[in-house]
Design a protein around this motif. Structure first.
Motif, PDB file in Angstrom:
ATOM      1  N   VAL A  83       0.865  -1.134  -0.023  1.00 26.21           N
ATOM      2  CA  VAL A  83       0.051   0.089  -0.072  1.00 26.21           C
ATOM      3  C   VAL A  83       0.986   1.300   0.274  1.00 26.21           C
ATOM      4  CG1 VAL A  83      -1.662   1.248   1.324  1.00 26.21           C
ATOM      5  CG2 VAL A  83      -1.852  -1.058   1.114  1.00 26.21           C
ATOM      6  N   SER A  84       2.071   1.077   0.736  1.00 28.13           N
ATOM      7  CA  SER A  84       2.747   2.239   0.853  1.00 28.13           C
ATOM      8  C   SER A  84       3.503   2.726  -0.580  1.00 28.13           C
ATOM      9  CB  SER A  84       3.886   2.313   2.137  1.00 28.13           C
ATOM     10  OG  SER A  84       4.671   1.336   2.038  1.00 28.13           O
ATOM     11  N   ALA A  85       3.892   1.494  -1.225  1.00 28.09           N
ATOM     12  CA  ALA A  85       4.336   1.535  -2.546  1.00 28.09           C
ATOM     13  C   ALA A  85       3.475   2.231  -3.600  1.00 28.09           C
ATOM     14  CB  ALA A  85       4.832   0.376  -3.040  1.00 28.09           C
ATOM     15  N   LEU A  86       2.195   2.069  -3.275  1.00 29.16           N
ATOM     16  CA  LEU A  86       1.328   2.706  -4.156  1.00 29.16           C
ATOM     17  C   LEU A  86       1.088   4.057  -3.982  1.00 29.16           C
ATOM     18  CD1 LEU A  86      -1.507  -0.017  -4.195  1.00 29.16           C
ATOM     19  CD2 LEU A  86      -0.004   0.708  -6.019  1.00 29.16           C
ATOM     20  N   MET A  87       1.316   4.437  -2.677  1.00 30.64           N
ATOM     21  CA  MET A  87       1.313   5.959  -2.202  1.00 30.64           C
ATOM     22  C   MET A  87       2.639   6.585  -2.931  1.00 30.64           C
ATOM     23  SD  MET A  87       0.225   5.653   1.719  1.00 30.64           S
ATOM     24  CE  MET A  87      -1.353   4.991   2.323  1.00 30.64           C
TER      25      MET A  87
END
Length: 194
Positions: A83-87
């Motif tokens: 999820v943080s990579a998508l952010m």
């Protein structure tokens, strides 16, 4: 109103046209290391006589329960990293500290996965007696190989923008299947116990 077409680039150095783009070596070395790690783990697990030893932690009923909860915790941090990579890539809105969350969730996921893998390789070895176990063995070795490649690629400069998301996606996908074929199987077979 007039616009100076050179105004935005004034003060920036012009690109060095004589400099060659990086060659395939920057991909070859991580790929070779990934293959060596994955095959090395698989060979060790296959030729090593499974010790069958078990570790246990206070409060847990069995080694399988300990490993399943450690793997589930690793999977939870891996989801946080995804999820943080998508952010970070602007696919989801996120806080300015999403990069820090990405790095630390990955580190914690890896540290939680290591004792599970060590026990699997040392106590059980590389096994293939049914499809679930075969996939678990293959992708467990693949996960650590792909993770090694990702760590090496992080040190490379000027990578194309698609490289790290692809390799990170492979790492995440492998860990997901490893978790599905181990921890989830354990919880479905023996119940959600500690």
């Amino acid at each position: 109103m007039t616009v100076d077409p050179n105004a935005a680039t004034q003060g920036f150095p012009s690109p060095d046209r004589t400099r060659k783009p990086p060659g395939a070596a920057r991909y070859l070395v991580p790929a070779l290391v990934a293959g060596a790690v994955a095959v090395g783990l698989g060979v060790y697990g296959k030729v090593h006589d499974p010790a069958g030893t078990a570790f246990n932690l206070a409060g847990f009923s069995s080694t399988g329960a300990v490993k399943s909860w450690l793997a589930t915790a690793a999977m939870t941090f891996a989801v946080a990293q995804f999820v943080s990579a998508l952010m970070m890539y602007g696919r989801l809105p996120g806080p300015s500290w999403s990069g820090v969350l990405h790095r630390w969730s990955g580190r914690i996921a890896f540290l939680l996965a290591v004792p599970v893998a060590v026990h699997c390789l040392y106590a059980l070895g590389y096994q293939t007696y049914e499809p679930r176990v075969l996939w678990h063995s293959v992708l467990g070795c693949f996960f650590f190989g792909a993770f090694s490649a990702k760590m090496l690629l992080l040190r490379s400069e000027r990578l194309p923008g698609w490289v790290l998301p692809i390799v990170g996606g492979l790492v995440f996908s492998a860990l997901t299947v490893v978790w599905l074929t181990s921890a989830l199987w354990f919880f479905r077979t023996f119940g959600v116990t500690t």
